[in-house]
Enzyme design. Sequence first.
Site, PDB file in Angstrom:
ATOM      1  N   TRP A  47      -2.230   0.647  -4.685  1.00 38.10           N
ATOM      2  CA  TRP A  47      -1.734  -0.687  -4.388  1.00 38.10           C
ATOM      3  C   TRP A  47      -0.735  -1.130  -5.448  1.00 38.10           C
ATOM      4  O   TRP A  47      -0.944  -0.939  -6.643  1.00 38.10           O
ATOM      5  CB  TRP A  47      -2.887  -1.693  -4.353  1.00 38.10           C
ATOM      6  N   LYS A  92       0.855  -1.187   0.000  1.00 38.03           N
ATOM      7  CA  LYS A  92       0.000   0.000   0.000  1.00 38.03           C
ATOM      8  C   LYS A  92       0.888   1.232   0.000  1.00 38.03           C
ATOM      9  O   LYS A  92       1.379   1.653   1.023  1.00 38.03           O
ATOM     10  CB  LYS A  92      -0.927  -0.029   1.211  1.00 38.03           C
TER      11      LYS A  92
END
Lengths: 551, 551
Positions: free
Chosen positions: B450, B445
């Site tokens: 992501w 993250k």
Amino acid sequence: MQSTMQDVPLTVTRILAHGALVHGDATVTTWTGDGEPLRRSFREVAERSVQLAHALRDELGVTGDQRVATLMWNNSDHLEAYLAIPSMGAVLHTLNLRLPVEQLVFIVNHAADRVVLVNGSLLPLLAPLLPHLPSVEHVIVSGPGDRAPLEGCRPRVHEYEELIAGRPVSGFDWPQLDERQAAALCYTSGTTGEPKGVLYSHRSVYLHAMEVNAASAFGLTPADTCLPVVPMFHVNAWGLPHAAFMAGTSLLMPDRFLQPAPLADMIAAERPTVSAGVPTIWAGLLAELDARPRDLSSLRTVISGGSAAPPAMMRGFHERHGVRIVQAWGMTETSPLGSVAYPPAGLSEEEEWPYRVTQGRLPSSVEARLAGPGGELLPWDGKSAGELEVRGPWIAGAYYGGAAGEPLRPEDKFSPDGWLRTGDVGTITTDGFLTLTDRAKDVIKSGGEWISSVELENHLMAHPDVAEAAVVAVPDEKWGERPLATVVLKDGSSADYAALRAFLGERVARWQLPERWASVVTVPKTSVGKFDKKVLRKQYADGELEVTVLA
Amino acid sequence: MQSTMQDVPLTVTRILAHGALVHGDATVTTWTGDGEPLRRSFREVAERSVQLAHALRDELGVTGDQRVATLMWNNSDHLEAYLAIPSMGAVLHTLNLRLPVEQLVFIVNHAADRVVLVNGSLLPLLAPLLPHLPSVEHVIVSGPGDRAPLEGCRPRVHEYEELIAGRPVSGFDWPQLDERQAAALCYTSGTTGEPKGVLYSHRSVYLHAMEVNAASAFGLTPADTCLPVVPMFHVNAWGLPHAAFMAGTSLLMPDRFLQPAPLADMIAAERPTVSAGVPTIWAGLLAELDARPRDLSSLRTVISGGSAAPPAMMRGFHERHGVRIVQAWGMTETSPLGSVAYPPAGLSEEEEWPYRVTQGRLPSSVEARLAGPGGELLPWDGKSAGELEVRGPWIAGAYYGGAAGEPLRPEDKFSPDGWLRTGDVGTITTDGFLTLTDRAKDVIKSGGEWISSVELENHLMAHPDVAEAAVVAVPDEKWGERPLATVVLKDGSSADYAALRAFLGERVARWQLPERWASVVTVPKTSVGKFDKKVLRKQYADGELEVTVLA
């Protein structure tokens, strides 16, 4: 102990969302006769369904579970109504355009339809009825056809395309529905008495669509294109529109082009893989194909239901055109999927035929039992004939009933423990194959046993001297009822009743043999060509037949 | 407006009755190794299920929703337990015989199982645990295996065959069940924390079996024979036993013969048409077939699920043995059917592969959404990667929880609005194809976006100098997390980190490129051979890795 699974209702709203999101590229093609077919993706159909919901609610004020009727052919606008109306919590009421007009008036009034969606081509049917339909406030017209018949009518008239144009294509706040809430309404045409409404639930529509998509039923997949020839006003086109949207199966919609030639043309051009309709349609198509062959090689399965498919027709399709006709049984009260006749595996083609001409096997969700003349349950031995009674989550438990809409459970249609009495008499084999032989009302109840009128007729008509034969029950002091055989002899035939009875005697049990015989010039028939046994019974009662009684 | 359809519950009891009545001649064949297989008809299995229900209730006093556990292979006795136990209102608790023994002890105690059905061959596993299982009052032993391990144990011991012998084969008064009542219980093995129970309902089992039988899922029909290689203690063998009994599909049960050679032998001998199992099993079978070919031509579909199937293995089956492997995705919490990867129609074989290696499309009853790093919903564009969340009637809404059995809804597993958080990260295309790329816990993250560790690893391992590569998230002051790339270089390779990074830079976005690099001798692995990223993260945190930071 309650499970910890999610409590998610089974709804048409889910089918709409799923088809749009996961199968948005599948298509709905509507045949337009000589013109270019109308093609819409599932995504477009779903967006237009949302627009229709907005229009019905925001513009026409449809709220709650009000009824919205459709008088339409099979086309993509009708599919939008199928998806939008139940999803918004309203009830889709499909009007059978072949009903006598007085019955159409009756059912629109009984359902208190607020809105009617109608195809332009059907305005000559609808317009004259409008003065008798006080509940109808809005008429929405879709597709080609002269609008003149609506001039000066009382309800507000809307053009479908104008009504939905510019409205939002997403973001409708669909209500949270109880899955047992009503989704669709379909009246049975019933040969006697007033039409009776079957009120399908979201649950029943959803489960039925799942079963339609089972590999052992119609088996729709995204690789298929489905041609529903069975009208969408006839038991929801046997569930195919909702099932196709659920499975991502492209649809080929015939609109009003249900004649043999355009059907053959659209199959050859659009190459559907699955189709479904009544035997009459297939018989017409077979004659057309025999005269002018087309390429039907795309069809893997053609479902025939509504009445028994003549074996010769099934063989004709198979042997001359390579098309496999699969029989299925059902009725308005069963949503309709009741049974499908796939033969067991591992048989030769000839061994398969005895199974293919049955009504087939029932799915797990349709429980069956056979009730004998005295109501006793009969074994599944392939011989004991009883009235078929069924139970299950997509089987009606009552009709949408009286003036106040309260449930109606006539004794001849529902057993005391709630099973549906189908009115069909038949047998079930040990391996679950159902064969229907008679309508219960045509069976002869003799001394606590049933005699099949259809079986006696089929045997008699196999006699070389007999052109037609109809067998009806007549009152008998000793046995309650006994069979009366009425025969139409071929010109120049010399057969007498004793010979015919001897012929029968080689084929059925002695106690089933008719004592009473009469000759008729022709067997009286109903408007759709079925033997009209009411007339024969009345002729007998009135002493109009010349009856010979054999000892 | 409530519909007027019958209110008939969806229950295992119905599946049992249906399979026995309509498909009584279908068979359950249990492999016995070198001996003659054990064959029973559905009718016999159903009769023995009734006998088992009688035995459990009348002899062992099982009442209400008590839990009855099974520690068994896939065989017909186990199928009888699958049918009898839920139908009598009790809860079938399948014990995973591959769980660590302390977890087995935990789950039997947590479920408070009163009875354990066990295969004789598994007594060496069960017997030592019995002193730690105070709730277990009865052990029922079925099939071959030395009974000696049970000598002197506290619970009463019964032989399955002796226990059911002579009891009535019909007429059990099955209770009227609410379809939301618990039917079966399966604990997730969970890599962290205690195992958590998923409590399936009759409704979820029934609907799931219907979906398994959909033509676009596994499509079982009476013409099929299904070989469930996936164990019946593993998410109910993916619903296949109940689905087969529902569809009338004969079953081929491998019992404990799950090694490649006997699997190949039983397929060649018994000619199943459908099979299902995890990729490891199929990889082993492929090696066996490559070494000693068998006739596998009966198989039309082989389902692979549980983890991603290596494309090379799928191609090997296809090209060398004519067997089509179909990927499916699911988990204990999803019953498990979540998606099935059939390619769209009309593609060439080569065009099909990009679809076949995805997790496939979701059925209408499984609603999906992708949640981004901040919980925001992401579009289905084939690019936006988010955690897959699902909702539907066969998806868990909670675990069978704490000491008192109250529902347990951990935040990392269920969203506030009740959707299941699958823990899988992936994308969905506009046409509904799901591709899972990472476990959520392995995703990096970085600055509100992501980064897929699996994608970086796959690219790195495609470099000719790299033997293995594992990418893990490490804390970063500015971005929250950043990727650390650990690589195992091949002997004699001269690649440096800058070259590897440049190699990656041609394949992924610049902001995804790792700054931190480390060489390792080997990537640490779990007991089942997966990269053990916990260990790598800890080594990094403890300063045990020699990390190079590229500018």
